[in-house]
Design a protein around this motif. Structure first.
Motif, PDB file in Angstrom:
ATOM      1  N   ASP A  13       0.796  -1.236  -0.001  1.00  0.00           N
ATOM      2  CA  ASP A  13       0.124   0.035   0.147  1.00  0.00           C
ATOM      3  C   ASP A  13       0.713   1.228   0.063  1.00  0.00           C
ATOM      4  O   ASP A  13       0.981   2.047   1.059  1.00  0.00           O
ATOM      5  CB  ASP A  13      -0.736  -0.035   1.342  1.00  0.00           C
ATOM      6  CG  ASP A  13      -1.961  -0.997   1.116  1.00  0.00           C
ATOM      7  OD1 ASP A  13      -2.268  -1.516   0.005  1.00  0.00           O
ATOM      8  OD2 ASP A  13      -2.503  -1.500   2.206  1.00  0.00           O
ATOM      9  N   THR A  17       0.477   3.967  -5.106  1.00  0.00           N
ATOM     10  CA  THR A  17      -0.161   2.600  -5.787  1.00  0.00           C
ATOM     11  C   THR A  17      -1.323   2.568  -5.476  1.00  0.00           C
ATOM     12  O   THR A  17      -2.145   1.690  -5.836  1.00  0.00           O
ATOM     13  CB  THR A  17       0.728   1.293  -5.647  1.00  0.00           C
ATOM     14  OG1 THR A  17       0.848   1.242  -4.200  1.00  0.00           O
ATOM     15  CG2 THR A  17       2.188   1.527  -6.168  1.00  0.00           C
ATOM     16  N   LYS A  21      -4.727  -0.151  -6.587  1.00  0.00           N
ATOM     17  CA  LYS A  21      -5.412  -1.280  -5.657  1.00  0.00           C
ATOM     18  C   LYS A  21      -6.944  -1.022  -5.347  1.00  0.00           C
ATOM     19  O   LYS A  21      -7.731  -1.676  -5.269  1.00  0.00           O
ATOM     20  CB  LYS A  21      -4.772  -1.255  -4.379  1.00  0.00           C
ATOM     21  CG  LYS A  21      -3.312  -1.825  -4.461  1.00  0.00           C
ATOM     22  CD  LYS A  21      -2.728  -2.123  -3.221  1.00  0.00           C
ATOM     23  CE  LYS A  21      -3.540  -3.488  -2.596  1.00  0.00           C
ATOM     24  NZ  LYS A  21      -2.516  -3.725  -1.190  1.00  0.00           N
ATOM     25  N   SER A  22      -7.411   0.404  -5.468  1.00  0.00           N
ATOM     26  CA  SER A  22      -8.711   0.597  -4.973  1.00  0.00           C
ATOM     27  C   SER A  22      -9.796   0.861  -6.365  1.00  0.00           C
ATOM     28  O   SER A  22     -10.632   0.536  -6.011  1.00  0.00           O
ATOM     29  CB  SER A  22      -8.888   2.131  -4.654  1.00  0.00           C
ATOM     30  OG  SER A  22      -8.465   3.195  -5.833  1.00  0.00           O
ATOM     31  N   PHE A  34      -6.701  -8.207  -5.989  1.00  0.00           N
ATOM     32  CA  PHE A  34      -5.554  -7.623  -5.498  1.00  0.00           C
ATOM     33  C   PHE A  34      -5.416  -8.583  -3.834  1.00  0.00           C
ATOM     34  O   PHE A  34      -6.574  -8.910  -3.310  1.00  0.00           O
ATOM     35  CB  PHE A  34      -5.751  -6.384  -5.132  1.00  0.00           C
ATOM     36  CG  PHE A  34      -5.387  -5.319  -6.148  1.00  0.00           C
ATOM     37  CD1 PHE A  34      -3.963  -5.213  -6.649  1.00  0.00           C
ATOM     38  CD2 PHE A  34      -6.430  -4.732  -6.792  1.00  0.00           C
ATOM     39  CE1 PHE A  34      -3.641  -4.454  -7.685  1.00  0.00           C
ATOM     40  CE2 PHE A  34      -6.128  -4.053  -7.987  1.00  0.00           C
ATOM     41  CZ  PHE A  34      -4.859  -3.910  -8.287  1.00  0.00           C
ATOM     42  N   THR A  36      -3.433  -8.586  -0.248  1.00  0.00           N
ATOM     43  CA  THR A  36      -2.736  -7.951   0.436  1.00  0.00           C
ATOM     44  C   THR A  36      -1.998  -8.851   1.573  1.00  0.00           C
ATOM     45  O   THR A  36      -2.537  -9.673   2.268  1.00  0.00           O
ATOM     46  CB  THR A  36      -3.404  -6.797   1.465  1.00  0.00           C
ATOM     47  OG1 THR A  36      -4.093  -6.036   0.453  1.00  0.00           O
ATOM     48  CG2 THR A  36      -2.663  -5.980   2.329  1.00  0.00           C
TER      49      THR A  36
END
Length: 328
Positions: A13, A17, A21-22, A34, A36
């Motif tokens: 995060d 970037t 990711k959102s 994605f 994490t």
């Protein structure tokens, strides 16, 4: 237009970037899943050992070693973390270490010999200050990500049950890499592998001027956070390289605009504003030509430090997104 390609992607995060990711910035032609992994270092190991992800952010030295041993993924010239490494070597005040050359004959801790922070620090000390790395005993207390790596003879493992932080406290180590050994600098807790109060000064406490001079002379700007893609993905869908590069570039450029306007705040923003004073307006340059000197320096020092079994070419290590056709 062809259907989207589903890709499992593991990236950290970073402020530059998060829009990817959102989903705010899409990756053209990609249905992105994605994943994490915290800390992201866990994804490094899962990628190099099990090739678990289609796209993954991993440390560049880990990548170069993995590629040298035939792991089936390749990098794009997208580097999502940057910093210089003249500082970060902490020393016991009573160890008689005043310059990098003084590390010769000493025992120095680092989490793993191939950890990129340690590799870059050694590169600076070897190339800039004449350190004979073979005369340093490097003490590690973790596995290397790439299991095929055979460590040089001057790398040893810490005794079972002993941390590097404990070993420097008892003078069984003379120095250690701050960010990769759980050893904290003077007056601060480590905030890392082990929370302990520490009292170890940096070997190079006023490194900023040396870093600026180093960059001006060499063009080398140490990188971390390299984006890799499975070979099989690019064989089937070569355009994915350009789609990823376009998305990462757009996300970075939008964040840099906020950085320049003052809208971006926090530790990350402060860090990259400081780096702009050394490297110019773009403190996160992507692209092969923009990073050629840095890539070549890391590839060479990885071989010289006994981390890779052979030298590797730029074409072997990186796919150039500028040479890849658009999706049709």
């Amino acid at each position: 237009m062809a259907e989207k390609v589903h890709l499992k992607i593991a990236i950290a995060d970073h402020p530059h970037t998060l829009a990817i990711k959102s989903g705010e910035i899409p990756i053209e032609g990609v249905d992105a899943e994605f994943v994490t992994v915290k800390p992201q270092i866990g994804a490094f190991r899962r990628m190099v050992r099990d090739v678990e992800f289609d796209v993954c952010e991993i440390a560049p030295t880990t990548y170069i070693i993995a590629r040298a041993y035939g792991k089936p993924f390749v990098a794009l010239p997208i580097f999502v973390v940057r910093r210089f490494h003249h500082s970060g070597m902490l020393v016991r005040p009573d160890a008689g270490i005043k310059t990098p050359k003084d590390l010769e004959g000493k025992r120095v801790g680092v989490r793993a010999y191939s950890v990129t922070t340690g590799v870059w620090i050694r590169q600076v000390f070897i190339d800039e200050y004449g350190l004979d790395n073979s005369k340093v005993t490097w003490v590690v207390d973790d596995e290397e990500h790439v299991t095929e790596l055979a460590l040089p003879s001057n790398v040893i493992h810490a005794p079972n049950g002993r941390s590097l932080a404990d070993m420097i406290a008892t003078a069984d180590l003379d120095a250690g890499v701050e960010a990769a050994a759980g050893i904290g600098r003077t007056g601060a807790p480590t905030g890392g592998w082990q929370e302990v109060e520490a009292n170890y000064p940096d070997l190079m406490p006023d490194a900023e001027a040396a870093e600026a001079d180093y960059f001006a002379r060499t063009g080398v700007y140490p990188m971390h956070g390299t984006i890799v893609v499975k070979d099989s993905v690019l064989e089937a869908h070569p355009w994915v390289a350009k789609s990823l590069n376009d998305a990462f570039t757009r996300a970075k450029e939008e964040w840099l605009a906020k950085l320049d306007s003052g809208e971006a705040t926090g530790a990350g923003a402060d860090k990259y504003r400081a780096l702009q004073k050394i490297v110019g307006p773009d403190p996160l340059p992507y692209g092969i030509e923009e990073n050629r000197a840095t890539i070549e320096a890391l590839e060479k020092t990885a071989f010289d430090q006994g981390l890779t079994p052979r030298r590797m070419s730029m074409d072997e290590l990186f796919v150039d997104p500028a040479r890849v056709a658009d999706r049709v």
